[in-house]
Scaffold this motif. Structure first.
Motif, PDB file in Angstrom:
ATOM      1  N   ALA A  17       7.620   2.424  -4.577  1.00  0.00           N
ATOM      2  CA  ALA A  17       7.071   1.219  -4.090  1.00  0.00           C
ATOM      3  C   ALA A  17       5.902   0.610  -4.927  1.00  0.00           C
ATOM      4  CB  ALA A  17       6.252   1.339  -2.623  1.00  0.00           C
ATOM      5  N   SER A  74       8.970  -2.328   1.431  1.00  0.00           N
ATOM      6  CA  SER A  74       9.464  -1.251   0.453  1.00  0.00           C
ATOM      7  C   SER A  74      10.464  -0.611   1.008  1.00  0.00           C
ATOM      8  CB  SER A  74       8.288  -0.417  -0.046  1.00  0.00           C
ATOM      9  OG  SER A  74       7.304  -1.027  -0.345  1.00  0.00           O
ATOM     10  N   THR A  91       4.306   3.749   4.223  1.00  0.00           N
ATOM     11  CA  THR A  91       4.575   2.690   3.314  1.00  0.00           C
ATOM     12  C   THR A  91       4.922   1.271   4.132  1.00  0.00           C
ATOM     13  OG1 THR A  91       6.090   1.914   1.554  1.00  0.00           O
ATOM     14  CG2 THR A  91       7.284   2.846   3.570  1.00  0.00           C
ATOM     15  N   ARG A  96       6.818  -3.247  -7.241  1.00  0.00           N
ATOM     16  CA  ARG A  96       6.454  -3.802  -6.285  1.00  0.00           C
ATOM     17  C   ARG A  96       6.753  -5.369  -6.220  1.00  0.00           C
ATOM     18  NH1 ARG A  96       4.785  -2.407  -2.011  1.00  0.00           N
ATOM     19  NH2 ARG A  96       6.037  -4.190  -1.248  1.00  0.00           N
TER      20      ARG A  96
END
Length: 235
Positions: A24, A74, A70, A28
């Protein structure tokens, strides 16, 4: 393709840990771009916080794993790109609604959802609302998803004392049978009546599975593997 493996357990030990997800972090920009494209296709999806997991262990009737937080963007990119981080898995609960006549009741996801057209039991990737004292409450997650998707509350069914954990690729589905004292047709009609009262229900249709010939390609492999095992063990 690796066949699903089913572990029957009576205890879940799912600890939430504050650990970073390198995927992640390093991807990004690509993840944000991918999510923007998905939002154009399905404006109702939103980038909330979800829980994924690592380090699955099955031992002496117990399933243990380490969960981390998260964002949904992601998770969606990881899923759509073929699960590039093989150490991570999506571990979620499912409520296998089973009528008194033996029929399983499954829902078809609406076109506005991230899993449009897929047919499976009430479920959802765990999120922060499912965390209790540092652990993931899968039983609570299942109860919430069943209520949201079908209108059935905990008083309407009897939950099995065990979980069947179906390991299938990057997914581990923790499936619990929820027995309901009415026929499959009556249960489907009740759920359909609930959906008719909702402004934009998650489900677009309700399906009954009474035999393996009722299984379709729209059902994930972890669902069909579980149902096949249940039908074979009861025959």
């Amino acid at each position: 393709m690796t066949l699903p493996v089913i572990h029957r357990v009576t205890a879940l030990d799912l600890t939430v840990r504050s650990t970073p997800w390198l995927f992640a972090q390093t991807r990004r920009a690509d993840i944000d771009s991918h999510f923007a494209e998905k939002r154009q296709e399905k404006p109702r999806i939103w980038n909330g916080r979800v829980l994924l997991a690592r380090n699955p262990v099955f031992r002496e009737g117990r399933f243990s794993a380490d969960y981390f937080e998260t964002d949904f963007a992601s998770f969606l990119a990881w899923r759509d790109w073929g699960f590039p981080d093989s150490e991570v898995f999506n571990g979620f609960g499912m409520g296998a609604l089973r009528a008194a006549d033996g029929a399983f009741v499954l829902g078809e996801m609406g076109q506005h959802t991230a899993n449009a057209g897929r047919v499976y039991f009430p479920s959802g990737t765990p999120d922060l609302d499912d965390v209790r004292s540092g652990t993931v409450d899968i039983a609570g997650s299942v109860g919430r998803e069943v209520l949201e998707e079908t209108g059935l509350a905990e008083v309407d069914y009897t939950a099995s004392p065990h979980w069947d954990c179906v390991v299938s690729g990057a997914a581990i589905a923790m499936i619990r049978i929820l027995g309901i004292d009415m026929s499959g047709e009556a249960l489907r009609a009740r759920i359909e009546a609930t959906l008719a009262r909702q402004h934009q229900p998650e489900l677009s249709a309700v399906h009954l599975v009474r035999r393996t010939s009722d299984l379709t390609a729209a059902m994930p492999r972890f669902v069909t593997a579980f149902i096949e095992r249940e039908f074979s063990s009861s025959s």
